[in-house]
Design an enzyme around this catalytic site. Sequence first.
Site, mmCIF file in Angstrom:
data_model
loop_
_atom_site.group_PDB
_atom_site.id
_atom_site.type_symbol
_atom_site.label_atom_id
_atom_site.label_comp_id
_atom_site.label_asym_id
_atom_site.label_seq_id
_atom_site.Cartn_x
_atom_site.Cartn_y
_atom_site.Cartn_z
ATOM 1 N N HIS A 172 1.786 4.315 -2.845
ATOM 2 C CA HIS A 172 1.998 5.837 -2.869
ATOM 3 C C HIS A 172 3.291 6.379 -3.611
ATOM 4 C CE1 HIS A 172 -1.958 6.307 -0.812
ATOM 5 N NE2 HIS A 172 -1.493 5.584 0.201
ATOM 6 N N HIS A 186 0.939 -1.271 -0.037
ATOM 7 C CA HIS A 186 -0.048 -0.025 0.018
ATOM 8 C C HIS A 186 0.834 1.260 0.122
ATOM 9 C CE1 HIS A 186 -3.760 2.235 1.177
ATOM 10 N NE2 HIS A 186 -2.713 3.322 1.436
ATOM 11 N N GLU A 187 1.999 1.414 0.963
ATOM 12 C CA GLU A 187 2.633 2.476 0.921
ATOM 13 C C GLU A 187 3.580 2.632 -0.092
ATOM 14 O OE1 GLU A 187 2.036 4.759 3.162
ATOM 15 O OE2 GLU A 187 0.886 3.508 4.108
ATOM 16 N N ASP A 204 -7.299 8.062 2.778
ATOM 17 C CA ASP A 204 -7.012 8.439 1.141
ATOM 18 C C ASP A 204 -8.035 8.911 0.438
ATOM 19 O OD1 ASP A 204 -4.204 7.789 1.860
ATOM 20 O OD2 ASP A 204 -4.543 5.853 1.193
#
Length: 239
Positions: A8, A4-5, A81
């Site tokens: 980004h 997930h990170e 988000d």
Amino acid sequence: TAYHEMGHAMVARALPGSDPVHKVSIIPRGIGALGYTIQRPIEDRFLMTSRELRDKMTVLLGGRAAESIVFNEISTGASDDLAKATNIARGMVTRYGMDDGLGMVSLESERSPFLQVPGEYLATRRDFSEQTAREVDCAVRDLITQAFERAVAILEVHREAFTEGAERLLEWETLRGDELPTLIAEPAGPTPADVHATREVPRESNDARREAADRRDIERADDEGMTVALPGSLLPQGA
């Protein structure tokens, strides 16, 4: 969380003009924050263009896009988000006139919370019909969908670097911007031939400019009857 990170971070690095990624971590911070990606702006900005806002939404949805690609599933990790991206999209449509369908009109305006009517939503004033409200909702949804699809496309193109970065993040837990994998689209740097060319062209250009200046000085001196020491390159042949 690592995927997930890293979603980004990889989307942010792939978008030209996006704020540089300073740090990515999967160490929890506070309640509900299982990781974080920090982008550090290189300059103060007081205005943002439509493209910059779209890029910002794309970066915000990079985490959800990463989950969809890797696990073919989505989680609750993107709730914050989604809220931020939705606020940006709604602002573009209702406040900044950035939707082609609705045109350059301001449909919502902020009101002081001190004058807010009890039960009124987020201290905003809405002066448009239910039909326009439906069009606003559709426009906001379209912006979010486009940003998500764009994030998915970016991660698919850079899938190898994205996977490598996520595995590295799982191992180290925290990565600085310079520790992230290099993307395919990033320039690899000048070749030795390029460096040689950049060094040679200015020198030739400078020599030509100096020679032209010397000739002008000589011509001016001849007109005024002065004596000038000629540079070697300007001496007559056999002198």
